[in-house]
Structures are given as C-alpha cells and as structure tokens.
Design an enzyme around this catalytic site. Structure first.
Site, short mmCIF file in Angstrom:
data_model
loop_
_atom_site.label_atom_id
_atom_site.label_comp_id
_atom_site.label_asym_id
_atom_site.label_seq_id
_atom_site.Cartn_x
_atom_site.Cartn_y
_atom_site.Cartn_z
CD1 TRP A 142 -7.80 -1.48 -9.70
CD2 TRP A 142 -9.06 -2.12 -8.09
NE1 TRP A 142 -7.98 -0.31 -9.07
CE2 TRP A 142 -8.84 -0.81 -7.80
CE3 TRP A 142 -9.83 -2.69 -7.16
CZ2 TRP A 142 -8.98 -0.08 -6.60
CZ3 TRP A 142 -10.17 -1.99 -5.95
CH2 TRP A 142 -9.91 -0.41 -5.64
CD1 TRP A 180 -2.01 0.50 -6.93
CD2 TRP A 180 -2.99 1.97 -5.90
NE1 TRP A 180 -3.25 0.18 -6.97
CE2 TRP A 180 -3.96 1.03 -6.45
CE3 TRP A 180 -3.71 3.23 -5.19
CZ2 TRP A 180 -5.26 1.08 -6.13
CZ3 TRP A 180 -4.76 3.09 -4.90
CH2 TRP A 180 -5.93 2.20 -5.47
CD GLU A 201 -5.38 -7.58 -1.88
OE1 GLU A 201 -5.96 -6.61 -2.18
OE2 GLU A 201 -4.18 -7.37 -1.32
CG MET A 215 3.76 -3.62 -13.10
SD MET A 215 4.75 -4.59 -14.34
CE MET A 215 6.42 -4.38 -13.52
CG ASN A 216 -0.39 -2.98 -8.43
OD1 ASN A 216 -0.72 -1.75 -9.37
ND2 ASN A 216 -1.31 -3.46 -8.20
CG ASP A 217 -2.06 -6.92 -8.17
OD1 ASP A 217 -3.21 -7.17 -8.08
OD2 ASP A 217 -1.30 -6.55 -7.51
CG ASP A 230 -5.34 -6.36 1.98
OD1 ASP A 230 -6.35 -5.67 2.04
OD2 ASP A 230 -4.54 -5.84 1.17
NE ARG A 251 -8.60 -6.06 -3.28
CZ ARG A 251 -9.11 -5.84 -1.75
NH1 ARG A 251 -10.41 -5.44 -1.65
NH2 ARG A 251 -8.38 -5.73 -1.06
CG ASP A 252 -7.81 -9.72 -6.71
OD1 ASP A 252 -7.36 -9.48 -5.77
OD2 ASP A 252 -8.10 -8.60 -7.36
#
Lengths: 669, 179
Positions: free
Chosen positions: A209, A174, A328, A148-150, A361, A273-274
């Site tokens: 993402w 990942w 990010e 798992m990440n974000d 990052d 992104r994000d």
C-alpha cells in the site's frame, strides 16, 4: 475510609460512599434525632447508588459493540460529548460513535448519484465502444489498463521524475494492489516501467500500500510504505533502490528485517497506514507521521528514527481533530511566507508556515490547514482552529483524493499529486477495462495575499503541450445568453479566461442579507439564476446543448457592498446518460479588491480541472458525455445571471497528447 | 437502630450483586434487556428486516464482529446477483424480443456486480481498507437500479432488482461502521 465520630460529618457524606453508621454509644443520647436524619440520608444515598448502577448496567449492555471497553467514567463522558454534538438519532444508538462531520448521508460520492429526478424519462443510454474509448485522456497520467488509486513515493532523482502508484494488475477494480512505476523528464511525458514492488512478502501479502520517499542529504533514497500482512495487519516497511546508480530505479529491495513498525498499543491493526516523507528534527533525527484514529478522532502519530530501521514512538500526537474519522495519506510540509518557491520538507523557522493535510476515509475528501509546527512540543497548531484539518479547506472540491506532495529540488517547487477516481458505474469500468486517473501535477504555495489558503497551479511543463491558440477579447454576454466560442474541436483544451461584471449594473443590484447562503453543492447548478450569476464557460458541450458542463462563478452582493463569490463545476447536464454522477461541486473563492474573476480550465476528455483566482479554489470533475465527444464537442461562454451583463476575455489552446507509453530504451527522451 | 443497620446492609448487598453483574455481564431480573451486535448493527442500516433476515440465515453471524457481518452480507449480495442473472437468462431464453436490449444490458450490469463490486468488497473487508467495500456495495445497489430503469416501468426483474438493491444498501451501511 473510616467513619468519623464527630457529628458534623453527617452533612458532608458523599453519595458514592456509604458510611457504616456510628455505634449507638458513640455520640450519646442528645444526638438521637440527628441519627434518624443521618439514617434516612444513608438510605437515600444508598438508593441513588443502586439506581445509578442499574442504569449504567443497562445502558452499558446496549452500547457494548465490542470496540470499546468503556469504564463508567468514559461512558458518562461519552453521553455528554455525543449529546452535545450528534444529530437526532434513535435513543439506543446515541451511545454509538458520533457521525463524522461533513459526510453526506454516509455514502461515498461515487454512489450518491442523483437518479435524476430531472432526467427520469427512464431512457438509459447504452454505452458503445466509441463513447467509452473517447473517455481515455490524452495528457493525464494513467496506466495502459486496469485500476489505479493513490500516488506513491513521488521523487526526482538523477534527472528523472519518478511516479509510483497503487495498481491492480488484474482488473479494473481495487484489489491485488502492487506498486506501478513510471518516469518522466518533465512531469508530463511519462513512460511506464515494470512494477516496482509486488506482494511477495508475508508483511505485504495482502497489499503493497501507500508510502512516501525521503531523499537523504547524501542522495540516498528511502522508501517507507504500508504493507497489509498475511493477517491483514497494517505495518510499515522500508525499501530502497537495488542499484542507486540506475537513474531509472527499476529494481527495488525490501529491507530484510521488515516490518520496521507495527501498530502501537491502543491503535487498531487496520488503522495504521500511509507513512509520510521524513523531515529532520533539530536534534538531527528523522521524523515521520502516520495517520490513524481513536474512536472517531483523526490523529497523527509521530516516530523518530536515525536509520529508518528502528524507530522511537514520540509521546503524544502531532495533531488530532475530533469527529473527522480515520486520517489516511497524511502529508506535512513547510511553505514559505516570503517567496513563491517550495521548501524542502525539513525547513522550519521564521518566514515559514506549515501545512497539515489529511485524506478523510469517511468522506473521501482531502483537507488541509495552515498553521505552525511547534517542534519542541511536537505539535501542529492550525492558524484557524474553526477550520482545522478535516473540517476546513479542501485542496479540491471535486474528485481528488489520497494526494501527496514532494519537494522537487531541481526547480525549488513543491509538487502535488492527486488520485482522480471514476464517477461512472462499475460496469462501464469493466467494459472499458480501466479506472482512475491522476490529476495534472500542481505546484503548491502559500497565497501570500490572503495568508489563509494555498495556491495550486498546473506545473508549467503542461504548457509544452499547447498547440495553436485562439484568443477572444471583450466578449459581451447579456443576462440569459450563451455565446459559442469557435475553437474547432474542444476535447483537449487549456483555457485561460477572465470575466468582469458591468460596473454600473453591479451597483444597481440589491444586496442580500445573507451573503453566505449560496452553496455550489446544494444549489441547482448553472440553471439556478441569481442577480450576479452564474456565469462562466460550458465545456464538453454539443451544438444542441443537450450535454454540457458549466464551470462558473456565482456572486452574491452583501449589505456592505462587498461581493462573495462561489466557484462551481456542474455535472448535472454533463451527459444524457443516467448512470454517472451528476452533482455540482465547488466552494467559495476569495476575490480580492481589483481582481477580475479568473479561471483556468484543463479539458482532457473525461476529466475537467478548473482553477479559480490563480488556484485559490480548484474543482476536478469526471465527465462522460455521449454526444459532446470527438469532433462534436464545443465550447461556449454563458451568462445566466438575471441582472448583469458580463465581459469575458479568453485564450484557448488546443492541447497535444503527452504520448504516455511504455518505456522504450531505444527512444531515449 | 437495628432496622437501620439491616436496611443499610440490605442495600450493601443489593449494590454488591448489581456491581457483580455489571462486571461479569450476566443478565439479572433487575437489568433491562441488552441487544446483540447483530441487532444493533442492523438498526443502523436503512432496512432492519432485510438486514436481520439476511444475517440470521447464516449461522456464522451469531459470533461475527462487524467486519464479519459485513462479509456475510457480501455473500448474500452474491446470491442475490446470481438470482437476478438466472432470471435474466430464463427471460432471454423465452425470447421476449422487446426486452432483448434491456435484458442484455442488465446482464452486463449484474456481471459487473459479480466480477467487480463483490470481489472488491470482499477483498477490502478481508485486507483492511473498508472504504472500497462501501464503494462496491453502493455501486451494486446502483447497478440494480439502472437495470430496473431499463424497462421503462414494465420490468420483469423488479423482485430481483429490489432484492439486490436492498441487500447492497444494507451492506454499505454496515461497512460504514468500519470506517
């Protein structure tokens, strides 16, 4: 630009321009000597131009790395900027992008292990299943297995908290990223639901993402997320619940005309992104920000929209900070100066400050700054520019990244999620079959006493896990002492502790000239003794103290009698194993007049989360003991200061499991 | 006077030629030698020689951008990991019992490199989130060191572990340029 015939011009000729010399007849015989000077001057300027062109050409070749198409002016500017800012680098690479600030030797924390010079007997500790399975937490969110990440799109809807997350369904690394999904009534007891979104479109084929949710005033849910297309271009996509009447929000629909945003001109295809939660502008449009970078300057782009389908790129940037690298997971939200409650993301005005947060990052840390949002000019201005976003305060000084807040309107609070990665070696993750946790959700609010930092605190619902407690009042610890705290097993604990330094002893301590010199991260951890510290608690310790994790305060007395306090978590002796991160994390923490040193620590197997002074400074760490596990884990009070005794009072609760499990409709909760 | 004209025109001519070469990027006698992308990238790694040798061995490197160079290095990591695993198997077959435990432990570490670090790094570079490639490369370097430490100074795998470590560290350094 014609040449002038007046003789005065000869003194004003700029060197970048070589004038055609006057014809011999123009000035007359009396000007003869001046013409010779003029001629020499022309030759001199010509040589300067020639030499500078040659030099530029040579340097330009050396700096040509395919990224920048530097013009002469830009290249010259770059030399000036970098020479003033960069560290000593070889001459030929001085042209390259300057190293971002705050990066320790350019490696990520997971890998910057201390191959313990202190523990170099070469003894490798073989991990067995018992040790590895102990590492799974009892009350922190994690999927049943894999990576798992974000955190993604957290929201509250029809009585349920929803949590989405970056997930790899195929392994403990990942990759193959999709959106996992879980629900809870209370942010603590979670039930796993099916994957919310998978990589089934060309525009998110290479990754579904990170993204954020916006709940419209009519209750409609908008989800914006980044897709990595089949050509690895980062685009923004719109998704929404398939059935808004389903409180579990199981199925999601992707907008048929996705993507809604492509990288704009001048922005790299993999630097976009994000997207954030949207907020309303005073013109009634919705506004979002997306992090990116220009060379090594982190930036936040701004877009307005009415329907989340078509967007207008706003000229300029919401904010930018040089040398911070790619931004990010940008987050941008208001906090109240007056009340402790959270605020809806669209609130602005008097009595409100804004917080800008970025994940860097370059160093895998989350930074924030408090400031003002100038809506008219679409700008965020930090209160303290020296500690601007990316160079000042961090949410957490340990392992904590890609964090994201949401406004929980059911309880008028702003809640923060943060990804807690592993600090062990890959082979252990592969062996145990999972990697990463989420931190316990925290409320976030402005610290009205200092005005210059946020306060973070575990959500109150975590207290529902408290079982029996043990209380200890006025324990005294002399310099160089360790005091056992008898609570039975010590792997799932909620600890609230206060410390006081003996006043008379404190007064006798000599002050230091440089009150800022202590730095948790470069210190020798809890073993480095000072007059007024370190003191605190040893968590996940075994009886023989062969393994222990100190969470401590280190105080320095300044020449004016004022105290400067650091708050640290020291992993250097957390395990006899050699293949885990053994750094010390932490930072300064403001301790105001009349305040005792206070700390709250959540211990949950391989995660320790510590909050100092009500949450002014927090440290999360991952800990992998081999002996201080199961029934062998203990808690101690310690005082390693040389000159003062401390008095400690603490209350320690055993914590129940949160029984995080797959959703079962028959067990409605 | 005529001399002045001639000299000036000569200078004009030189400047014109120099500007031309700047614009069209071709080398002339007057211009100092530039560096290739491979060379300048390798300079920014801890081990220039390992970097250059690894990259030059792959013909694709001459046309690759930095991301491409990093992906080539990840392939080199794969080959070093396989070298190590082959050696481990050989040693396991020849049955040195005192090293049995260490060899088995090393095998699991190199397995993690092959099925964990390398696929993660490859995907991160291909899909556009390079920090995970840096993490994977750094972990691979660590795993090699952990394996070496298993033997208390009498390692039969020093050559392979060093190669794995050095190549991984170079890969991580190249990836850093992409962040």
């Amino acid at each position: 630009m014609g040449s002038s015939t007046t003789s005065n011009e000869s003194n004003d000729i700029p060197c970048s321009y070589i004038p055609v010399p006057d014809s011999p007849d123009a000035a007359g015989a009396a000007v003869e000597p001046r013409r010779q000077v003029k001629g020499l001057f022309v030759i001199f300027c010509g040589m300067l131009v020639l030499i500078s062109l040659v030099a530029f050409n040579g340097y330009y070749r050396a700096s040509n790395n395919g990224h920048e198409q530097a013009s002469l002016a830009a290249a010259l500017t770059k030399i000036i900027v970098e020479e003033s800012g960069s560290e000593t680098v070889p001459a030929s690479s001085r042209w390259q992008q300057a190293a971002s600030r705050g990066v320790s030797a350019g490696v990520s924390e997971k890998t910057n292990r201390l191959f313990s010079s202190s523990n170099s007997n070469g003894e490798m500790y073989p991990w067995n299943n018992s040790m590895l399975s102990w590492q799974r937490t009892a009350f922190h969110f994690q999927p049943e297995k894999n990576w798992m990440n974000d955190p993604n799109g957290p929201l509250y809807y029809k009585g349920w908290y929803h949590f989405f997350y970056q997930y790899n369904p195929n392994g403990a690394i990942w990759g193959d990223i999709v959106w996992g999904h879980a629900i809870s009534r209370d942010l603590i007891h979670w039930q796993h639901l099916p994957l919310a979104m998978v990589a089934d479109q060309w525009y998110d084929k290479n990754g579904v993402w990170t993204g954020s949710a916006t709940i419209l005033p009519n209750g409609e849910i908008i989800m914006l997320y980044t897709g990595s297309t089949n050509e690895s271009v980062q685009v923004q996509n719109l998704a929404y619940p398939a059935d808004p009447s389903d409180p579990l929000l199981i199925d999601w629909v992707k907008y048929p005309s996705n993507p809604v945003l492509f990288p704009p001109p001048g922005i790299g295809a993999t630097d976009f992104r994000d997207p954030t939660t949207a907020w309303l502008t005073s013109q009634g449009k919705w506004r979002i920000t997306i992090g990116s970078k220009l060379n090594k300057t982190g930036i936040a782009l701004v877009y307005d929209t009415v329907d989340f389908k078509t967007y207008e790129k706003i000229e300029g940037l919401l904010h930018a900070v040089p040398k911070t690298g790619m931004w990010e997971c940008v987050d941008f939200f208001p906090v109240s100066k007056e009340v402790k409650n959270g605020l809806d993301t669209s609130i602005n005005g008097a009595g409100v400050k804004h917080v800008m947060k970025v994940s860097l990052d370059d160093d895998r840390h989350d930074y924030y700054a408090i400031g003002t949002y100038d809506e008219k000019n679409v700008k965020f201005i930090a209160d303290d520019v020296k500690n601007d976003v990316g160079i000042g305060l961090r949410y957490d000084y340990g392992v904590f990244y890609a964090s994201k807040t949401f406004f929980d309107d059911s309880k008028a609070r702003r809640v923060l999620w943060g990804w807690i990665g592993e600090s062990d070696a890959e082979y252990a993750d592969v062996a145990k079959g999972w990697a990463s946790l989420q931190g316990i959700p925290r409320t976030v609010a402005l610290d009205t006493k200092t005005g210059s930092n946020l306060l973070q605190w575990p959500v109150a619902e975590v207290e529902s896990l408290r079982l029996r407690s043990d209380e200890f009042k006025d324990l005294k610890a002399k310099p160089g002492s360790v005091v056992p705290i008898d609570v039975g097993t010590a792997t799932q604990l909620d600890i609230v502790a206060e410390f006081e330094i003996e006043k008379e002893e404190l007064e006798k301590v000599t002050s230091e000239s440089n009150v800022d010199k202590y730095n948790c991260e470069s210190s020798g951890g809890a073993a480095q003794r000072g007059a007024l510290g370190p003191f605190g608690l040893l968590v996940l310790a075994d009886d023989g103290l062969s393994e222990y994790t100190p969470v401590y305060f280190y105080v320095v007395k300044g020449s004016d009698g004022n105290l400067k306090t650091s708050f640290c978590s020291d992993q250097s002796r957390s395990s006899v194993a050699n293949d885990v991160v053994k750094k010390t994390f932490g930072s300064f923490v403001p301790v105001l007049e009349g305040e005792k040193f206070s700390v709250r620590i959540l211990v949950d197997h391989s995660i320790v989360e510590s909050f100092a002074q009500g949450g002014r400074t927090t440290v999360t760490s991952r800990v992998y003991p081999t002996r201080a596990i199961y029934g062998a884990a203990r808690l101690f009070l310690f005082n390693n200061a040389t000159d003062v005794s401390i008095t400690a009072s603490l209350k320690v609760w055993q914590m129940n499991s949160a029984f995080i499990r797959p959703y079962n409709p028959d067990q409605s909760n | 006077m005529t001399n002045l004209k001639t000299i000036t025109m000569f200078f004009f001519f030189l400047i014109y030629v120099t500007s031309l070469s700047s614009i069209i990027h071709c080398r002339t006698l007057i211009i100092p030698n530039g560096e290739s992308l491979m060379e300048s990238t390798c300079r920014r790694t801890p081990n220039y020689n390992v970097c250059i040798q690894s990259l030059k061995a792959n013909p694709a490197s001459s046309n690759a951008d930095v991301n491409g160079l990093a992906q080539i290095m990840v392939k080199v990591m794969t080959s070093k990991a396989n070298d190590a695993i082959n050696m481990i198997h050989q040693l396991q077959r020849s049955g040195s019992s005192s090293q049995k435990k260490a060899l088995s432990s090393c095998a699991s570490k190199y397995n993690a490199i092959l099925i964990g670090d390398i696929p993660q790094a490859t995907e991160a570079l291909q899909k556009g989130d390079p920090k995970f490639a840096e993490d994977g490369s750094n972990d691979a370097a660590n795993e090699a060191t952990f394996c070496e430490n298993e033997f208390n100074g009498k390692s039969p795998l020093t050559k392979q572990n060093n190669a794995m470590h050095d190549v991984s560290v170079v890969t991580a350094a190249i990836v850093r340029n992409l962040l």
